[in-house]
Each structure stands twice: as structure tokens, then as C-alpha cells.
Design an enzyme around this catalytic site. Structure first.
Site, short mmCIF file in Angstrom:
data_model
loop_
_atom_site.label_atom_id
_atom_site.label_comp_id
_atom_site.label_asym_id
_atom_site.label_seq_id
_atom_site.Cartn_x
_atom_site.Cartn_y
_atom_site.Cartn_z
N PHE A 23 -29.96 -34.31 14.15
CA PHE A 23 -30.36 -33.18 13.33
C PHE A 23 -29.39 -32.11 13.52
O PHE A 23 -28.96 -31.70 14.64
CB PHE A 23 -31.75 -32.73 13.88
CG PHE A 23 -32.48 -31.80 12.76
CD1 PHE A 23 -33.55 -32.51 12.05
CD2 PHE A 23 -32.04 -30.57 12.53
CE1 PHE A 23 -34.27 -31.74 11.34
CE2 PHE A 23 -32.90 -29.69 11.61
CZ PHE A 23 -33.83 -30.33 10.86
N GLU A 59 -36.70 -35.10 20.22
CA GLU A 59 -36.47 -36.29 20.91
C GLU A 59 -35.97 -36.53 22.08
O GLU A 59 -35.51 -37.50 22.89
CB GLU A 59 -36.10 -37.39 19.89
CG GLU A 59 -37.29 -37.82 18.74
CD GLU A 59 -37.54 -36.76 17.83
OE1 GLU A 59 -36.61 -36.03 17.45
OE2 GLU A 59 -38.72 -36.43 17.56
N ALA A 81 -29.02 -28.58 18.45
CA ALA A 81 -28.85 -27.43 17.61
C ALA A 81 -30.16 -26.92 16.87
O ALA A 81 -30.56 -27.74 16.05
CB ALA A 81 -27.75 -27.34 16.83
N VAL A 82 -30.73 -25.87 17.43
CA VAL A 82 -32.11 -25.60 16.61
C VAL A 82 -31.69 -24.18 15.88
O VAL A 82 -31.17 -23.20 16.41
CB VAL A 82 -33.21 -25.36 17.77
CG1 VAL A 82 -34.41 -25.06 16.95
CG2 VAL A 82 -33.26 -26.54 18.85
N ILE A 83 -31.94 -24.27 14.75
CA ILE A 83 -31.61 -23.01 13.97
C ILE A 83 -32.97 -22.67 13.25
O ILE A 83 -33.43 -23.40 12.37
CB ILE A 83 -30.53 -23.39 12.72
CG1 ILE A 83 -29.38 -24.11 13.56
CG2 ILE A 83 -29.92 -22.29 12.05
CD1 ILE A 83 -28.25 -24.52 12.75
N THR A 87 -36.44 -23.51 9.80
CA THR A 87 -37.85 -24.16 10.15
C THR A 87 -38.73 -23.06 10.58
O THR A 87 -38.57 -22.01 11.17
CB THR A 87 -37.66 -25.25 11.21
OG1 THR A 87 -38.69 -25.63 11.76
CG2 THR A 87 -36.73 -24.33 12.50
N HIS A 89 -40.96 -24.03 12.49
CA HIS A 89 -41.47 -24.46 14.03
C HIS A 89 -40.19 -24.42 14.98
O HIS A 89 -40.12 -25.11 16.05
CB HIS A 89 -42.17 -25.87 13.87
CG HIS A 89 -41.36 -27.08 13.44
ND1 HIS A 89 -41.49 -27.39 11.99
CD2 HIS A 89 -40.67 -27.94 13.95
CE1 HIS A 89 -40.63 -28.17 12.01
NE2 HIS A 89 -40.14 -28.85 12.97
N PHE A 114 -29.16 -28.26 29.75
CA PHE A 114 -29.46 -27.75 28.63
C PHE A 114 -28.27 -27.28 27.85
O PHE A 114 -27.65 -26.17 27.96
CB PHE A 114 -30.41 -26.47 29.01
CG PHE A 114 -31.01 -25.96 27.81
CD1 PHE A 114 -32.17 -26.66 27.46
CD2 PHE A 114 -30.61 -24.91 26.89
CE1 PHE A 114 -33.12 -26.04 26.25
CE2 PHE A 114 -31.26 -24.21 25.94
CZ PHE A 114 -32.52 -25.00 25.46
N ARG A 128 -20.76 -21.02 18.34
CA ARG A 128 -21.01 -21.72 19.78
C ARG A 128 -20.44 -23.14 19.61
O ARG A 128 -20.76 -23.70 20.78
CB ARG A 128 -22.33 -21.50 20.08
CG ARG A 128 -22.73 -19.93 20.54
CD ARG A 128 -24.23 -19.61 20.51
NE ARG A 128 -24.43 -18.33 20.72
CZ ARG A 128 -24.18 -17.19 19.90
NH1 ARG A 128 -24.00 -17.38 18.75
NH2 ARG A 128 -24.58 -16.19 20.13
N1 INI Z 1 -34.46 -30.68 15.23
C1 INI Z 1 -33.24 -30.15 15.52
O1 INI Z 1 -32.58 -30.56 16.43
N2 INI Z 1 -32.87 -28.75 15.09
C2 INI Z 1 -33.63 -28.01 14.22
O2 INI Z 1 -33.27 -27.01 13.86
C3 INI Z 1 -34.82 -28.78 13.70
N3 INI Z 1 -35.81 -28.03 12.78
O3 INI Z 1 -35.24 -27.11 12.23
O4 INI Z 1 -36.75 -28.44 12.35
C4 INI Z 1 -35.43 -30.13 14.15
N4 INI Z 1 -36.47 -30.89 14.12
C5 INI Z 1 -36.58 -31.84 14.07
C6 INI Z 1 -37.46 -32.20 15.26
O5 INI Z 1 -36.32 -31.91 16.42
C7 INI Z 1 -37.81 -33.65 15.40
O6 INI Z 1 -36.88 -34.57 15.16
C8 INI Z 1 -38.97 -34.12 14.27
O7 INI Z 1 -39.91 -32.94 14.56
C9 INI Z 1 -39.60 -35.43 14.55
O8 INI Z 1 -40.23 -35.37 15.82
#
Ligand code: INI
Length: 157
Positions: A23, A59, A81-83, A87, A89, A114, A128
Site C-alpha cells: 500500500f 499486515e 506509509a500511512v497517509i 483514509t 481509519h 518502526f 521522508r
Molecule cells: N495501509 C497502508 O499501509 N497505508 C495507508 O495509508 C492505508 N490506508 O490509507 O488505509 C492502508 N490501509 C490498508 C491496511 O493497511 C490493510 O492492508 C487493509 O485494511 C487490509 O487489512
């Protein structure tokens, strides 16, 4: 005399596992590149590095825990990377990964690093991932080598 112990910044002979999220691959592939480059510059050979791709940051913890439990990796790097912009969530994903990585450290005794970007915008993530603010994957690699060496020293005290 005071005994002072510090981990050294070299890869040594240990193996390093890198768990990386697909992702936001545009960003995470840069983190992976930074981590591998940093390990190699500090002496790691290809055989010492294993890269494991997972679907998303959520995961990462399970794959990283499995790898740590094997007992044959000096450290496990967790790259994602979570943005926030993308999202609803965001907080949930951030909470899961930070708790998961923390637990791996304490439950397995193997350093789990981490290397997950938690950003408000894609621009911040890009900064980053090898531009203005350095590369968080390379920083994770430095921490992995330092902790691997430190733990080896603590074992040998
Ligand atoms: N996963 C990420 O790695 N980064 C994100 O920004 C993100 N967003 O935006 O939702 C994200 N979602 C997927 C999540 O990690 C799982 O793969 C999914 O929920 C299935 O379990």
C-alpha cells in the site's frame, strides 16, 4: 570504571528481514531502497537481507512477528506509509502498527524497527522517503544495525 555499552553501526554477520507494505508502494519502495542501500553500505551482503512484501501496514506486524520468532534474524525492519488524507481509519492503522511493532520487540527479544511513515499528506511522505527530510528506510536500517549489535553485546556481558 563505568561500563558504557553502545551498538556499533555495522551490519556484522547477522541477517536482516525487511517487511514492506505494498500500500502506497510509490513511497514504500523508496523506503525499501533506502534501507537496503544503508545495510549494504554498512557491510551487509545480499544473502544477509530478506525482503517480504505484505498488502498494507496492518499486515506488517504478523509477518514481522513470524520472522522474528524464527530466531535467525538479527533484526526485523517494518516499512510502511500511512497517509491521513486517504483514509478515515488512519488512527486505527497507526495504532495497530505501533502496538504491533512494540509487542514484537518485547515478546520475541528481536529488535523490530518502526520504519512506518505516519503523515498528514503525500507531500510529507515524499519528503521522508528520500527527499528533503532524508529517508526513513535508511534511518530504520541504522537503528536495526545498532540494536542488533547492542543486543549481541548485552548477551556477551
Ligand atoms: N495501509 C497502508 O499501509 N497505508 C495507508 O495509508 C492505508 N490506508 O490509507 O488505509 C492502508 N490501509 C490498508 C491496511 O493497511 C490493510 O492492508 C487493509 O485494511 C487490509 O487489512
Amino acid at each position: 570504571m563505568i561500563q558504557e555499552i553502545k551498538g556499533q553501526l555495522n551490519a556484522g554477520a547477522g541477517r536482516y528481514a525487511i517487511v514492506v507494505s505494498r500500500f502506497n508502494e510509490f513511497i514504500t519502495s523508496r523506503l525499501l531502497g533506502g534501507a537496503v542501500d544503508c545495510l549494504q553500505r554498512h557491510g551487509a551482503k545480499d544473502e544477509q537481507i530478506a525482503v517480504v512484501w505484505v498488502p498494507g501496514t496492518i499486515e506488517i506486524s504478523l509477518a514481522a512477528k513470524k520472522l522474528a520468532q524464527r530466531g535467525d534474524f538479527a533484526a526485523v525492519l517494518c516499512l510502511g506509509a500511512v497517509i491521513r488524507g486517504q483514509t478515515g481509519h488512519y488512527d486505527h492503522v497507526c495504532q495497530q502498527i505501533s502496538r504491533g511493532v512494540g509487542q514484537i520487540n518485547l515478546e520475541t527479544g528481536v529488535p523490530a524497527i518502526f520504519g512506518v511513515l505516519t503523515c498528514d499528506t503525500i507531500e510529507q511522505a515524499i519528503e521522508r522517503a528520500g527527499t528533503k527530510q532524508g529517508n526513513a528506510g535508511a534511518s530504520a536500517a541504522l537503528a536495526a544495525m545498532e540494536m542488533a549489535d547492542l543486543l549481541a553485546q548485552l548477551q556477551a556481558l
